[in-house]
Scaffold this active site. Structure first.
Site, PDB file in Angstrom:
ATOM      1  CB  SER A  38      40.855  59.390 -75.931  1.00 50.60           C
ATOM      2  OG  SER A  38      42.136  58.152 -76.130  1.00 50.60           O
ATOM      3  CB  SER A  82      25.176   6.585 -63.849  1.00 48.23           C
ATOM      4  OG  SER A  82      25.477   7.737 -64.836  1.00 48.23           O
ATOM      5  CE  LYS A 127      35.750  61.138 -70.550  1.00 53.73           C
ATOM      6  NZ  LYS A 127      37.115  61.585 -71.343  1.00 53.73           N
ATOM      7  CB  SER A 138      23.439  19.663 -65.161  1.00 55.34           C
ATOM      8  OG  SER A 138      23.642  18.635 -63.971  1.00 55.34           O
ATOM      9  N   PRO A 152      33.812  57.960 -69.034  1.00 57.26           N
ATOM     10  CG  PRO A 152      33.800  56.265 -67.207  1.00 57.26           C
ATOM     11  CD  PRO A 152      32.816  56.990 -68.730  1.00 57.26           C
TER      12      PRO A 152
END
Length: 643
Positions: free
Chosen positions: A40, A489, A45, A556, A120
């Site tokens: 965490s 169309s 770290k 589309s 991280p």
């Protein structure tokens, strides 16, 4: 020269040179351990890695002086050096006191070389942790002794286990802030053990440490006389990372490059993923299944009598068989599987959520294919390990879903039964967004779906060229795209009439008509729109196989889906016709009254209003309906289609 050789200074230089050579020789043959630190946020770290670099004397004097100056500038209290600054390289990291990016650092001790990744702790950067863990042999899970096991501790532990890291160190940090309490240490270890067992972690090494004070990092601390285990560096130096299990597996090598420097040499280059290979060994090239024998194992330093997992080589065959980049060379008697449908575990790494049905690039080893992800079977709650229902996967989510590819892939399950080490080379993959080219997910193949093995294509005697010859025409798919009201169309209908008068065999697939039948079960959510286009693409492909000229009139709206349909068809068969009409012009026409409803909020997910339209970047034909009448547009399309 004889007098100089007796000079004490000259002898000293020679001895120093010999010592350097001996050191370099020893250093070259040290084993390498890759590990990550995770946990965490604010568990320490970066401080721990800085301490490892400091204790292993991997900091130069000028770096140390700069570090001391930076430590004073950022206001470090109670210490001369802020070890985290050695690793936190980004300005944002130093300003906020957190790790954002993955920082890789190298250091060495007398026994081993190390590459450590500082990953991280914040949840929003979990994807960076996955990147660091993908090549690691060991994970150091840090826990703040004051806070105990947190959600992010569980998340990172689950991901490390999921990716296949077998060696886990539980570093209970900041013991100095809890007065080196054995009771607190034992309580945290018991909590973590209960969680670890629930996700399948069979064992871990708990160590009480203080990254700031250096307790139990390089030397045993007098402040924890009750702890009888190894120091962190002792464990890192001695933990077993053996490639023997990989080398004992059947031979596997994905072809990265076809090496053809001249007409007399043709070899296949890549890194051996598993097993051992020798000249004379019989191998099989997949997915074609062609069999040959190894003639030579070529390297820059000369030919080898044997090559093993981890080595990069060029192989030549005794026969001239087809083999290209992305193919897999494997032991002939024990080849891997090939399939096009899988169950996979996904770690979603993109800000934009997974869109089921959308086409992504899937990269597995050296092969890249087009793939679609089905709606997830479930999502994993890493805190409780519950399986939750999910329609998609958001950033940092972990889920299981089916994946379909457009061709067979050679693969092995990421975690095969009875094997401790994961099959990263043929079981781990990434998904890439086709538009942004950004990596959106990391994945692990679980198994091939049975239907992918049992359903086979039937060879037909009458093929597309035969049907096309009967109709005396070349099959095409004219894909009309544009906003609602653009005139798709209308123009498509006029084009078909002209083609029929020219004795061409055609069929018009109109968006509204299709939704009354084939796709009447679909709505207008993004995933439904994608499935709508996929189905139409499959129908258009079948009609093109029948030798027809197919016309389709669909909004589309997404480029990725139009590209998906293009990929279904033969080269040059897909003709994208962009009916380019500005939104304001299309809205003025509003023949069906749809824009008015959308503006009033009565019609959701309407393209151009509250749902995006991605215009073609390089259409085959562009029609500007503000300049051309429908009849003129139809004439122009027919002239380009049939000169």
């Amino acid at each position: 020269m004889a007098a100089r050789s007796e000079d004490p200074v000259y002898k000293t230089d020679a001895l120093i040179a010999e010592d350097i050579d001996a050191y370099l020789e020893q250093h070259q043959h040290k084993s390498m351990l890759r590990f990550i630190t995770c946990g965490s946020v604010d568990d320490g770290k970066s401080t721990l890695i800085g301490r490892l670099l400091y204790d292993s004397k991997m900091i130069f004097e000028d770096q140390l002086a700069a570090l001391e100056a930076d430590s004073k500038r950022v206001g470090t209290q109670g210490q001369n050096i802020d070890f985290a600054l050695l690793v936190d390289g980004l300005a944002a990291e130093r300003e906020q006191g957190i790790t954002i990016d993955v920082a890789y650092r190298f250091f060495s001790t007398e026994k081993r070389k190390f590459i450590v990744a500082d990953t991280p702790g914040h949840e929003q950067y979990t994807r960076n942790m996955v990147t660091g863990a993908s090549t690691a042999d060991l994970a150091v899970i840090l826990i703040d002794a004051r806070k105990g096991v947190l959600v992010q501790t569980r998340r990172h532990s689950y991901l490390a286990h999921l990716i296949g890291i077998r060696n886990i160190v539980l570093a209970v940090n900041k013991m100095d802030l809890v007065d080196y309490s054995r009771e607190r240490f034992d309580e945290i270890v018991a909590d973590y053990r209960a969680f670890a067992e629930s996700i399948g972690i069979e064992g871990f090494v708990p160590i009480p440490i203080s990254g700031l004070a250096g307790d139990n990092i390089a030397t045993k601390s007098q402040t924890t006389p009750w702890y009888e285990g190894p120091t962190l560096i002792d464990h890192l130096e001695t933990v077993e990372v053996d490639l023997a299990d990989t080398r004992e597996k059947p031979f596997r090598m994905a072809v990265q490059w076809v090496n053809r420097p001249n007409l007399d040499f043709r070899g296949f280059s890549g890194q051996i993923a598993a097993g051992t290979v020798r000249p004379g060994d019989q191998v099989r090239v997949l997915p074609s299944g062609k069999v040959s024998r190894i003639e030579r194992i070529v390297t820059f330093s000369g030919d080898l009598d044997k090559a093993v997992a981890g080595q990069s080589v060029t192989l030549t065959f005794s026969d001239e068989i087809d083999c290209s980049r992305g193919d897999v060379i494997a032991a002939a008697e024990d080849p891997p599987q090939a399939a096009d449908q899988f169950e996979a575990t996904l770690v979603w790494m993109a800000e934009e959520a997974l869109v089921p049905g959308r086409s992504y690039w899937l990269k597995l080893g050296t092969r890249t294919v087009s793939a679609t992800v089905q709606p997830p079977k479930y999502q994993v709650n890493v805190n409780s390990m519950d399986r939750l229902a999910a329609k998609t996967l958001d950033l940092n989510a972990i889920g299981v879903a089916e994946i379909h590819t457009d061709r067979d892939m050679v693969f092995e399950p990421y975690k095969a039964d009875g094997e401790a080490a994961p099959n990263t080379a043929l079981g781990g993959f990434i998904l890439i967004d086709k538009m942004s080219n950004g990596t959106v997910a990391a994945g692990m193949l679980n198994f091939a779906l049975r239907r992918s093995q049992n359903v086979h294509r039937q060879a037909l005697a009458i093929d597309k060229p035969t049907r096309s010859a009967l109709k005396n025409q070349t099959p095409k798919v004219l894909w009309f795209t544009g906003l609602s009201g653009a005139g798709k169309s209308t123009v498509a209908n006029l084009v078909e009439q002209r083609l029929v008068r020219m004795n061409r065999h055609t069929f018009l697939l109109d968006g509204d008509n299709i939704r009354h039948g084939l796709n009447k079960d679909l709505g207008f959510e993004e995933s439904d729109r994608i499935e709508n286009i996929r189905r139409v693409g499959e129908v258009a492909k079948l009609m093109a196989d029948a030798g027809l000229i197919v016309l389709t009139a669909f909004i589309s709206p997404f480029r990725a889906e139009r590209d998906m349909v293009r990929a279904m068809l033969d080269e040059g068969e897909f003709v994208e016709v962009f009916v380019d009409t500005p939104l304001e012009v299309a809205e003025e026409r509003d023949v069906k009254g749809l824009y008015k409803k959308a503006r009033e909020g009565k019609l959701k997910n309407f393209t151009g209003i509250d749902s995006p339209y991605e215009p073609p970047e390089d259409p085959d034909i562009r029609i500007d309906t503000t300049e051309l009448s429908p009849e003129e547009a139809a004439d122009m399309i027919v002239a380009k289609l049939i000169p």
